[in-house]
Design an enzyme around this catalytic site. Sequence first.
Site, short mmCIF file in Angstrom:
data_model
loop_
_atom_site.label_atom_id
_atom_site.label_comp_id
_atom_site.label_asym_id
_atom_site.label_seq_id
_atom_site.Cartn_x
_atom_site.Cartn_y
_atom_site.Cartn_z
N ARG A 15 0.69 -1.00 -0.02
CA ARG A 15 0.06 0.07 -0.02
C ARG A 15 0.97 1.29 -0.05
NH1 ARG A 15 -3.63 -1.38 5.09
NH2 ARG A 15 -1.65 -2.47 5.75
N LYS A 75 1.72 1.93 7.43
CA LYS A 75 2.01 1.01 8.60
C LYS A 75 3.10 1.97 9.54
CE LYS A 75 0.93 -2.46 9.31
NZ LYS A 75 -0.41 -2.72 10.19
N TYR A 94 -0.96 4.30 10.82
CA TYR A 94 -1.11 3.27 11.87
C TYR A 94 0.15 2.88 12.75
CZ TYR A 94 -5.55 2.22 9.08
OH TYR A 94 -6.69 2.16 8.43
N HIS A 96 -0.71 1.16 16.34
CA HIS A 96 -0.82 -0.01 17.06
C HIS A 96 0.24 -0.36 18.14
CE1 HIS A 96 -3.96 -1.30 14.35
NE2 HIS A 96 -3.27 -1.05 13.39
N GLU A 118 -5.48 4.57 13.86
CA GLU A 118 -6.48 3.56 14.53
C GLU A 118 -7.27 4.13 15.75
OE1 GLU A 118 -2.59 2.65 16.53
OE2 GLU A 118 -3.14 3.43 14.71
N ASP A 198 -20.90 -11.48 20.22
CA ASP A 198 -20.62 -10.18 20.83
C ASP A 198 -21.17 -9.90 22.03
OD1 ASP A 198 -19.66 -7.48 19.15
OD2 ASP A 198 -20.85 -6.75 20.65
N VAL A 239 -12.28 -9.02 17.35
CA VAL A 239 -12.49 -8.22 18.82
C VAL A 239 -11.30 -6.86 18.73
CG1 VAL A 239 -12.67 -7.96 21.29
CG2 VAL A 239 -13.28 -10.16 19.90
N ASP A 270 -2.62 -7.08 14.91
CA ASP A 270 -2.09 -5.71 14.91
C ASP A 270 -2.20 -5.16 16.38
OD1 ASP A 270 -1.21 -4.81 12.67
OD2 ASP A 270 -3.10 -4.54 11.67
N ASN A 300 -0.72 -7.37 8.39
CA ASN A 300 -1.01 -6.31 7.51
C ASN A 300 -1.68 -6.95 6.28
OD1 ASN A 300 1.44 -7.53 6.64
ND2 ASN A 300 1.77 -5.93 5.39
#
Length: 370
Positions: A15, A75, A94, A96, A118, A198, A239, A270, A300
């Site tokens: 990307r 990333k 991102y 994380h 994020e 959930d 989740v 991630d 990724n």
Amino acid sequence: MIIGVPKEIKNNENRVALTPAGVTELRKHGHTVYVQAEAGKGSGFTDEQYTHAGASILPTIEEVYGIAEMIIKVKEPIASEYPLIKENQLLFTYFHFASSEPLTHEMIERKAVCLAYETVEKTDRSLPLLVPMSEVAGRMAIQEGAKYLEKPMGGFGILLGGVAGVKPANVLVLGGGIVGTQSAKMAAGLGANVTIMDISLARLRYLEDIMPANVDTVMSNEYNIRELIQGANLIIGGVLIPGAKAPSLITRDMLKLMKPGTVMVDVAIDQGGCFETSKATTHEDPIYEVDGVVHYCVANMPGAVPYTSTLALTNATLPYAIQLANQGWKQACSTNEELRKGLNVVHGKVVFKGVAEAWHLPYTDVKELF
């Protein structure tokens, strides 16, 4: 503002953080854009397209980091990039952080301004910069899971949708958010028997209304998970706790309850993963086996479909990037609460509670920055 777009160098990450169309928009606002040579190649964009849009091409990543006031990436920076990051430089990508202690400490040491895609959050608690990649990853989870259910790939050897006279596979989806919803839709569309879990009864009611007849909804708790994994062929972990480490919903001891050849796809990797036995893998070496259960934990996933992913991501990030460039990070974040929630590490201070808690670091309230 001077904006830099380096080429992504994480394993099989194709990307790019900005399209030629995005360059044009930033140029219209008077900003200067430097793009590393061949940064867009993996996503189908040539250097000539970037030049035509108004960007300047630089041959090396060192030059991009060296000249830019704001770095826009996809990333998180990897080890070879750490020394390139300058104090006060704005990194919009991102991160994380809750899944990588070394990255967290490095960004603290660099005293950069780390604004994480994020954790940018709207007032309705939706995550606008995570949604497009969650959509891609949720759909890909079924695509990859179906592949690794094939016997030559290590799976049980079951066709996801079955055929006439033969039952389809059972797919269990943990989490009813964007990832879970997209996974359930894809699996159901292929004809599988799907169960989505959930902890929110309101969310389950919504999913019950919109999902096709071959999707069941079940309240998520340890007892129900232990029961359902015994008959599952494919398990999707989707989740999310924004900015924090994902909870381990399937523990090591639960693997013995599963059929050999069961496939688990951990989309939450991630953020540390939601299976106790998860460890990050790459597109080059995507799976491993624990107790006869195939684990797919590519960190990724959307990088495998870079054309779709790049367009989807930049559609979401560009308005925020323009605001940051127009106003500077401090002014933009003081007036826009959505962007302010994206701040994770600033000038050596951890300003996002989930990151501080993950690594037992001092926490500074982001409001103290303004």
